[in-house]
Enzyme design. Structure first.
Site, mmCIF file in Angstrom:
data_model
loop_
_atom_site.group_PDB
_atom_site.id
_atom_site.type_symbol
_atom_site.label_atom_id
_atom_site.label_comp_id
_atom_site.label_asym_id
_atom_site.label_seq_id
_atom_site.Cartn_x
_atom_site.Cartn_y
_atom_site.Cartn_z
ATOM 1 N N HIS A 215 20.905 73.279 96.208
ATOM 2 C CA HIS A 215 21.217 72.410 97.349
ATOM 3 C C HIS A 215 20.588 72.867 98.669
ATOM 4 O O HIS A 215 21.220 72.806 99.726
ATOM 5 C CB HIS A 215 22.723 72.275 97.507
ATOM 6 C CG HIS A 215 23.389 71.488 96.418
ATOM 7 N ND1 HIS A 215 22.733 70.516 95.677
ATOM 8 C CD2 HIS A 215 24.673 71.522 95.932
ATOM 9 C CE1 HIS A 215 23.578 69.989 94.798
ATOM 10 N NE2 HIS A 215 24.749 70.585 94.925
ATOM 11 N N HIS B 212 26.987 64.376 98.825
ATOM 12 C CA HIS B 212 27.837 65.125 97.892
ATOM 13 C C HIS B 212 29.321 64.827 98.104
ATOM 14 O O HIS B 212 30.167 65.723 98.061
ATOM 15 C CB HIS B 212 27.584 66.622 98.053
ATOM 16 C CG HIS B 212 27.847 67.434 96.825
ATOM 17 N ND1 HIS B 212 29.113 67.612 96.322
ATOM 18 C CD2 HIS B 212 27.015 68.099 95.991
ATOM 19 C CE1 HIS B 212 29.053 68.382 95.252
ATOM 20 N NE2 HIS B 212 27.778 68.685 95.018
ATOM 21 N N GLU C 70 26.138 62.049 92.379
ATOM 22 C CA GLU C 70 25.046 62.402 93.280
ATOM 23 C C GLU C 70 23.752 61.726 92.828
ATOM 24 O O GLU C 70 23.146 62.133 91.841
ATOM 25 C CB GLU C 70 24.867 63.919 93.302
ATOM 26 C CG GLU C 70 26.140 64.689 93.646
ATOM 27 C CD GLU C 70 26.059 66.121 93.165
ATOM 28 O OE1 GLU C 70 25.112 66.834 93.559
ATOM 29 O OE2 GLU C 70 26.942 66.534 92.383
#
Length: 325
Positions: free
Chosen positions: A103, A173, A289
Site C-alpha cells: 500500500h 480502502h 478494493e
C-alpha cells in the site's frame, strides 16, 4: 461544507468535508483521503453509518495499519520483495509488510495531508508526490475527486501525471458493514463478484498465477454469504474499461441495505478483515478494493501499471446504495 477535524503534531490542520445528496451523507478527510463515514437509510428509512472509522483524528493516528477508509498509493496491494524493475533499473521500496511492500510503503498516500477544493457536489483532493517518495520514481501529480451523483452514489475519480516513468495503482480502502460499525461480523452479508478467475497466493500473499473460481470457495458469481479468510484479488470478467462498469454487490439481509460497486479497474481485492483488532473485531468489515493486480510490476502477464510522461492515469469507482424489501 468543511470544518477543522484536528491537527497533526507538527501543526498541520486536517479538515473534514461533508457531502450530502439524495438522502446520503458522506464525510471525507484531507488526512489520507479517508472516507470517515457513509450514512444511508435501511429498509425502514433509518439512517446509519455503514463504514468502519473513528470520530476523531486521534483514532486514525493510533490505528494506521488497517487503512480505515484511506486513499491508498502509490501502489495499492503488495509488491513482492519490495522491489521492481522499470526500463532496466531496479527500484527498492520499504518492506513494510515483510518481505513485501504494501500500500505504498511506510508513509504512503494514506498518511499524507491532501490539498482540498470544492467541486460541484463534492471535493477534489490533490497532492504532489515527489520523485523518490517511498522509493517510487518520478514526480507524480495526483488527484482524487469525491462526488455524490443524483442517485446518491459515491464516485471516486483518480487522475495522475508523471515527469518520469513510474508505476501507479490507486484504490480506496473503506471497510463496509451494512448493518453499522457496531453490529459485529459481516460474515452473513451476501456477496456477488463478476469474476470467473482469481489470483491464488503464496504464504506471503503474492499471486502465484491465475485460476478459475469454478468449484471453489472463490466462486461469487452467484450471490452467497461472504464468510471469512479472504485476502485475494479477483480478475473481473469485464477487464479494464474506459467507463465504470458494474462488478459486485454486497447485501445485508438484516438491514436490507445493499452496496453496488462499479469500476474501470480490472481487479477487485476481497478482504474480510479476519485479523482486525480493537476497537473493532475480526471480520467486522469487508473491503472491496478496486485495483490492478498485486505485484503487477513483476508480472508482465498482468495488466500493466506503468505510467509514462505525456500519459494520464485515470481510474473511477462508483459505490451505489439501496435497499431490498
Amino acid at each position: 461544507m468543511n470544518e477543522l477535524f484536528g491537527t497533526l503534531s507538527d501543526g498541520t490542520p486536517v479538515h473534514r468535508w461533508t457531502l450530502e445528496r439524495a438522502g446520503v451523507r458522506v464525510r471525507v478527510l484531507t488526512y489520507g483521503g479517508i472516507v470517515q463515514s457513509v450514512e444511508v437509510p435501511d429498509r425502514e428509512g433509518r439512517l446509519t453509518d455503514i463504514v468502519l472509522g473513528f470520530p476523531d483524528l486521534a483514532g486514525y493516528l493510533a490505528h494506521p495499519e488497517p487503512y480505515f477508509g484511506a486513499l491508498v498509493g502509490r501502489y495499492a496491494n503488495r509488491i513482492a520483495g519490495g522491489a521492481f524493475a522499470l526500463d532496466g533499473r531496479t527500484y527498492r521500496l520499504a518492506t513494510n509488510n515483510a518481505p513485501n511492500s504494501l500500500h505504498g510503503g511506510t508513509h504512503g498516500f494514506d498518511k499524507r495531508v491532501w490539498d482540498a477544493e470544492p467541486v460541484e457536489h463534492g471535493v477534489r483532493l490533490s497532492r504532489v508526490s515527489p520523485d523518490g517518495e517511498e522509493g517510487f520514481p518520478g514526480r507524480l501529480e495526483v488527484s482524487a475527486t469525491y462526488t455524490l451523483d443524483a442517485a446518491g452514489a459515491l464516485r471516486i475519480a483518480y487522475e495522475a501525471v508523471t515527469d518520469a516513468p513510474t508505476i501507479v495503482n490507486l484504490t480506496n480502502h473503506t471497510y463496509w458493514n451494512l448493518s453499522g460499525p457496531d453490529s459485529g461480523s459481516t460474515a452473513g452479508h451476501a456477496l456477488r463478484i463478476d469474476a470467473s478467475r482469481f489470483t491464488p497466493v503464496d504464504a506471503d500473499l503474492i499471486p502465484t498465477g491465475v485460476e478459475a473460481v469454478a468449484d471453489s470457495r472463490f466462486d461469487f458469481r452467484g450471490e452467497r454469504e461472504v464468510g471469512a479468510r479472504y485476502d485475494h484479488n479477483f480478475v473481473l470478467d469485464k477487464g479494464r474499461t474506459a467507463d465504470a462498469a458494474d462488478v459486485a454487490e454486497l447485501y445485508d439481509p438484516a438491514s436490507g441495505r445493499f452496496l453496488t460497486v462499479a469500476t474501470t479497474e480490472p481487479g477487485l481485492q476481497l478482504y474480510t478483515a479476519d485479523h482486525l483488532g480493537e476497537p473493532f473485531g475480526p471480520g467486522h468489515g469487508v473491503a472491496l478494493e478496486t485495483q490492478h493486480f498485486p505485484d503487477s510490476p513483476n508480472r508482465p502477464e498482468f495488466p500493466s501499471t506503468e505510467l509514462r510522461p505525456g500519459d494520464v492515469y485515470r481510474s473511477e469507482t462508483v459505490y451505489g446504495f439501496g435497499v431490498r424489501d
